[in-house]
Design a protein around this motif. Structure first.
Motif, PDB file in Angstrom:
ATOM      1  N   GLN A 209      50.449  28.859  42.409  1.00 59.84           N
ATOM      2  CA  GLN A 209      49.623  28.904  41.045  1.00 59.84           C
ATOM      3  C   GLN A 209      48.470  28.222  41.090  1.00 59.84           C
ATOM      4  OE1 GLN A 209      50.965  31.200  38.936  1.00 59.84           O
ATOM      5  NE2 GLN A 209      52.073  31.846  40.788  1.00 59.84           N
ATOM      6  N   THR A 210      47.873  27.619  41.910  1.00 57.94           N
ATOM      7  CA  THR A 210      46.774  26.891  42.112  1.00 57.94           C
ATOM      8  C   THR A 210      45.405  27.967  41.920  1.00 57.94           C
ATOM      9  OG1 THR A 210      46.443  26.922  44.281  1.00 57.94           O
ATOM     10  CG2 THR A 210      47.582  24.870  43.166  1.00 57.94           C
ATOM     11  N   GLU A 211      44.191  27.737  41.390  1.00 62.95           N
ATOM     12  CA  GLU A 211      43.312  28.672  41.352  1.00 62.95           C
ATOM     13  C   GLU A 211      42.932  29.068  42.902  1.00 62.95           C
ATOM     14  OE1 GLU A 211      41.195  31.513  39.892  1.00 62.95           O
ATOM     15  OE2 GLU A 211      42.502  30.164  38.746  1.00 62.95           O
ATOM     16  N   MET A 212      43.009  28.186  43.697  1.00 58.86           N
ATOM     17  CA  MET A 212      42.523  28.439  45.127  1.00 58.86           C
ATOM     18  C   MET A 212      43.394  29.572  45.785  1.00 58.86           C
ATOM     19  SD  MET A 212      41.699  25.891  48.134  1.00 58.86           S
ATOM     20  CE  MET A 212      43.113  25.572  49.015  1.00 58.86           C
ATOM     21  N   ALA A 213      44.656  29.530  45.516  1.00 54.75           N
ATOM     22  CA  ALA A 213      45.669  30.303  45.936  1.00 54.75           C
ATOM     23  C   ALA A 213      45.390  31.890  45.359  1.00 54.75           C
ATOM     24  CB  ALA A 213      47.192  30.089  45.918  1.00 54.75           C
ATOM     25  N   LYS A 214      45.190  31.787  44.112  1.00 56.46           N
ATOM     26  CA  LYS A 214      45.112  33.200  43.248  1.00 56.46           C
ATOM     27  C   LYS A 214      43.770  33.652  43.851  1.00 56.46           C
ATOM     28  CE  LYS A 214      47.559  31.784  39.329  1.00 56.46           C
ATOM     29  NZ  LYS A 214      47.274  31.521  37.709  1.00 56.46           N
ATOM     30  N   GLU A 215      42.607  32.833  44.231  1.00 54.84           N
ATOM     31  CA  GLU A 215      41.454  33.309  44.666  1.00 54.84           C
ATOM     32  C   GLU A 215      41.444  33.977  46.045  1.00 54.84           C
ATOM     33  OE1 GLU A 215      37.760  34.862  45.432  1.00 54.84           O
ATOM     34  OE2 GLU A 215      38.762  34.285  43.304  1.00 54.84           O
ATOM     35  N   GLY A 216      42.466  33.443  46.907  1.00 52.01           N
ATOM     36  CA  GLY A 216      42.485  33.733  48.167  1.00 52.01           C
ATOM     37  C   GLY A 216      43.273  35.126  48.210  1.00 52.01           C
ATOM     38  N   ILE A 217      44.171  35.178  47.163  1.00 53.27           N
ATOM     39  CA  ILE A 217      44.915  36.602  47.175  1.00 53.27           C
ATOM     40  C   ILE A 217      43.826  37.668  46.867  1.00 53.27           C
ATOM     41  CG2 ILE A 217      46.520  38.060  45.568  1.00 53.27           C
ATOM     42  CD1 ILE A 217      48.050  36.510  47.813  1.00 53.27           C
ATOM     43  N   ARG A 218      42.988  37.174  45.716  1.00 60.49           N
ATOM     44  CA  ARG A 218      41.929  38.376  45.157  1.00 60.49           C
ATOM     45  C   ARG A 218      41.114  38.606  46.388  1.00 60.49           C
ATOM     46  NH1 ARG A 218      42.851  35.419  40.173  1.00 60.49           N
ATOM     47  NH2 ARG A 218      40.968  33.954  41.086  1.00 60.49           N
ATOM     48  N   HIS A 219      40.569  37.401  47.044  1.00 58.14           N
ATOM     49  CA  HIS A 219      39.655  37.762  48.266  1.00 58.14           C
ATOM     50  C   HIS A 219      39.975  38.770  49.182  1.00 58.14           C
ATOM     51  CE1 HIS A 219      36.725  36.765  51.201  1.00 58.14           C
ATOM     52  NE2 HIS A 219      37.534  36.639  52.171  1.00 58.14           N
ATOM     53  N   LEU A 220      41.526  38.944  49.618  1.00 63.05           N
ATOM     54  CA  LEU A 220      41.892  39.851  50.476  1.00 63.05           C
ATOM     55  C   LEU A 220      42.031  41.288  49.636  1.00 63.05           C
ATOM     56  CD1 LEU A 220      44.405  37.548  52.274  1.00 63.05           C
ATOM     57  CD2 LEU A 220      42.232  38.350  52.941  1.00 63.05           C
ATOM     58  N   GLY A 221      41.624  41.154  48.445  1.00 63.85           N
ATOM     59  CA  GLY A 221      41.772  42.645  47.754  1.00 63.85           C
ATOM     60  C   GLY A 221      43.153  43.111  47.191  1.00 63.85           C
ATOM     61  N   TYR A 222      44.194  41.817  47.113  1.00 60.08           N
ATOM     62  CA  TYR A 222      45.560  41.985  46.600  1.00 60.08           C
ATOM     63  C   TYR A 222      45.570  41.834  45.182  1.00 60.08           C
ATOM     64  CZ  TYR A 222      46.660  42.492  51.500  1.00 60.08           C
ATOM     65  OH  TYR A 222      46.822  42.795  52.739  1.00 60.08           O
ATOM     66  N   PRO A 223      46.268  42.345  44.381  1.00 63.04           N
ATOM     67  CA  PRO A 223      46.395  42.211  42.810  1.00 63.04           C
ATOM     68  C   PRO A 223      47.187  40.740  42.841  1.00 63.04           C
ATOM     69  CG  PRO A 223      47.853  43.892  43.378  1.00 63.04           C
ATOM     70  CD  PRO A 223      47.163  43.762  44.705  1.00 63.04           C
ATOM     71  N   GLU A 224      47.153  40.050  41.590  1.00 60.94           N
ATOM     72  CA  GLU A 224      47.810  38.751  41.519  1.00 60.94           C
ATOM     73  C   GLU A 224      49.176  38.863  41.615  1.00 60.94           C
ATOM     74  OE1 GLU A 224      47.628  35.291  38.113  1.00 60.94           O
ATOM     75  OE2 GLU A 224      45.705  36.303  38.637  1.00 60.94           O
ATOM     76  N   TYR A 225      49.834  39.918  41.166  1.00 63.16           N
ATOM     77  CA  TYR A 225      51.334  39.951  41.090  1.00 63.16           C
ATOM     78  C   TYR A 225      52.142  40.021  42.316  1.00 63.16           C
ATOM     79  CZ  TYR A 225      50.826  44.896  41.846  1.00 63.16           C
ATOM     80  OH  TYR A 225      50.401  46.283  42.258  1.00 63.16           O
ATOM     81  N   PHE A 226      50.898  40.345  43.603  1.00 57.50           N
ATOM     82  CA  PHE A 226      51.321  40.625  44.926  1.00 57.50           C
ATOM     83  C   PHE A 226      51.655  38.943  45.376  1.00 57.50           C
ATOM     84  CE2 PHE A 226      50.733  40.458  49.495  1.00 57.50           C
ATOM     85  CZ  PHE A 226      51.584  41.546  49.820  1.00 57.50           C
ATOM     86  N   GLY A 227      50.632  38.113  45.137  1.00 52.58           N
ATOM     87  CA  GLY A 227      50.740  36.706  45.510  1.00 52.58           C
ATOM     88  C   GLY A 227      52.160  36.236  44.906  1.00 52.58           C
TER      89      GLY A 227
END
Length: 124
Positions: free
Chosen positions: A28-46
């Protein structure tokens, strides 16, 4: 037999730490969420990925967990590492982000092979 158990538990604990503890503490850190977004996946996928990683890691670390469940956990982690590498290759090109999942995959393979060396020879 003792050497096999040491190798198995070392590899399995590493997987547990990388795929169970770290995602549970950092997902739930911003870095982890950004990593998921960076790869093109929606946040719920993370979120879903974290839940399955933690459950799979728990299954691998519990000695009396059903064998079939362990096989699914090993397979799930294998797919996770392969697709993580593919995602990083597609987005970032070849680099450590694309190679690291294969290193963890190798640790998973060691855990899997030694799991079968130990537990196929004895009944649980």
């Amino acid at each position: 037999m003792k050497k096999n158990k040491i190798i198995f538990w070392t590899a399995t604990i590493l997987i547990f730490l990388f795929e169970g503890v770290m995602p549970a503490l950092t997902s739930q850190t911003e870095m982890a969420k950004e990593g998921i977004r960076h790869l093109g996946y929606p946040e719920y996928f993370g979120v879903a990925l974290t839940v399955f990683k933690v459950l799979g890691a728990i299954i691998l670390i519990i000695p009396k967990a059903p064998k079939r469940l362990k096989e699914w956990a090993y397979a799930g982690f294998g797919f996770d590492f392969i697709f993580a590498s593919i995602s990083h290759l597609a987005v970032d090109g070849f680099g450590m982000e694309a190679v690291f999942p294969w290193i963890v995959f190798a640790v998973l393979v060691v855990s899997y092979l030694y799991y079968h060396k130990i537990y196929d020879s004895e009944t649980i």
